[in-house]
Design an enzyme around this catalytic site. Structure first.
Site, PDB file in Angstrom:
ATOM      1  N   PRO A  88      25.818  16.477  38.058  1.00  0.00           N
ATOM      2  CA  PRO A  88      25.896  16.393  36.586  1.00  0.00           C
ATOM      3  C   PRO A  88      24.566  16.721  35.912  1.00  0.00           C
ATOM      4  O   PRO A  88      24.535  16.980  34.711  1.00  0.00           O
ATOM      5  CB  PRO A  88      26.292  14.934  36.319  1.00  0.00           C
ATOM      6  N   GLU A 115      24.969   7.866  45.239  1.00  0.00           N
ATOM      7  CA  GLU A 115      24.259   7.992  43.956  1.00  0.00           C
ATOM      8  C   GLU A 115      23.614   9.366  43.802  1.00  0.00           C
ATOM      9  O   GLU A 115      23.162   9.732  42.732  1.00  0.00           O
ATOM     10  CB  GLU A 115      23.178   6.912  43.827  1.00  0.00           C
TER      11      GLU A 115
HETATM   12  N1  ADE Z   1      28.938  15.860  41.193  1.00  0.00           N
HETATM   13  C1  ADE Z   1      29.178  14.723  40.541  1.00  0.00           C
HETATM   14  N2  ADE Z   1      29.503  14.960  39.267  1.00  0.00           N
HETATM   15  C2  ADE Z   1      29.472  16.312  39.110  1.00  0.00           C
HETATM   16  C3  ADE Z   1      29.707  17.182  38.022  1.00  0.00           C
HETATM   17  N3  ADE Z   1      30.022  16.734  36.812  1.00  0.00           N
HETATM   18  N4  ADE Z   1      29.562  18.499  38.225  1.00  0.00           N
HETATM   19  C4  ADE Z   1      29.216  18.963  39.428  1.00  0.00           C
HETATM   20  N5  ADE Z   1      28.979  18.197  40.492  1.00  0.00           N
HETATM   21  C5  ADE Z   1      29.117  16.877  40.342  1.00  0.00           C
END
Ligand code: ADE
Length: 245
Positions: A88, A115
């Site tokens: 993210p 995490e």
């Molecule tokens: N891993 C965890 N959340 C993610 C996301 N929003 N986009 C890509 N990989 C991720």
């Protein structure tokens, strides 16, 4: 196009990508997906791949050595591949990024769990960080599958109809797609828009453009960059705007 994927859940990832269009591309040898699990590179009795975070806090962090060794193994097979970490914290993946990736021979996708991963893995091995959007997944596998799918459909010969990819949402104009209909002509009292039954290809093309532009304006107005509009699109937009009042 060759994808390497570092993942603790290779079966889950392959379960998604081996279905449908991408699965056929893999079987036809147009796309390759190689997985490597950090677990295979853990040397203790329990094959440990994570540990508690320094500084305290909840959750676990993937330790550097097993993940770095998994990347190293994929690198031997894909020496030119850039390493992309799904997180993210990355920049948001879009059709332009999919097009850019599809022009490479190979890419290594790194899936985190828990995490996250030790930052030193990112510092030493990651070329780019990519996010699917502003939400948190439990791991990178769903995101990696989305990247593999969207990139693979841009690889020449993967889609049955040569125009399919260029007709997708975002492909030509960067707008959302128009609605689509098939048989029956009337379903639960709802009829197909008459223009689609008219055989008038010019009128159909204009209707589709108008629908795409109307939807994009309502749902994702930020996608309409006035600088990229043709004079005909500009006129269409003006007409749509005037019909609103
Ligand atoms: N891993 C965890 N959340 C993610 C996301 N929003 N986009 C890509 N990989 C991720």
């Amino acid at each position: 196009m060759q994808f390497g994927v570092v993942t603790l859940f290779p079966e889950a990832l392959m379960g998604i990508v081996e279905a449908g269009v991408v699965g056929r591309a893999i079987r036809d040898g147009k796309v390759d997906v190689f997985t490597e699990s950090p677990r295979s590179h853990a040397h203790d009795k329990h094959r440990t791949v994570d540990d508690r975070p320094f500084g305290g806090g909840p959750g676990m962090v993937m330790t550097p050595q097993p993940t770095m060794d998994a990347i190293g193994t994929l690198r031997q097979r894909l020496p030119k591949a850039k390493v992309v970490y799904l997180t993210p914290q990355g920049s948001v993946f879009n059709q332009a990024a999919a097009t850019r990736f599809s022009q490479a021979e190979s890419v290594i996708l790194l899936c985190g769990r828990y995490e996250g991963i030790d930052e030193r893995i990112i510092d030493s091995a990651v070329d780019e960080e990519v996010s699917l959007g502003d939400f948190v997944l439990s791991g990178g596998e769903v995101a990696a599958a989305a990247v593999i799918d969207s990139v693979s459909r841009l690889v020449p010969g993967v889609l049955g109809h040569p125009e399919s990819a260029s007709q997708d949402s975002f492909a030509a104009s960067g707008w959302l797609d128009c609605p689509h209909y098939t048989r029956p002509e009337i379903f639960n009292g709802m009829a197909v828009p008459p223009v689609l039954m008219s055989g008038d290809h010019k009128a159909i093309a204009l209707w589709r453009r108008q629908q795409a532009l109307t939807r994009t304006r309502l749902r994702r107005p930020e996608l309409i960059q006035s600088s990229a509009l043709t004079p005909a699109d500009r006129a269409l937009l003006k007409k749509i705007e005037s019909e609103d009042f």
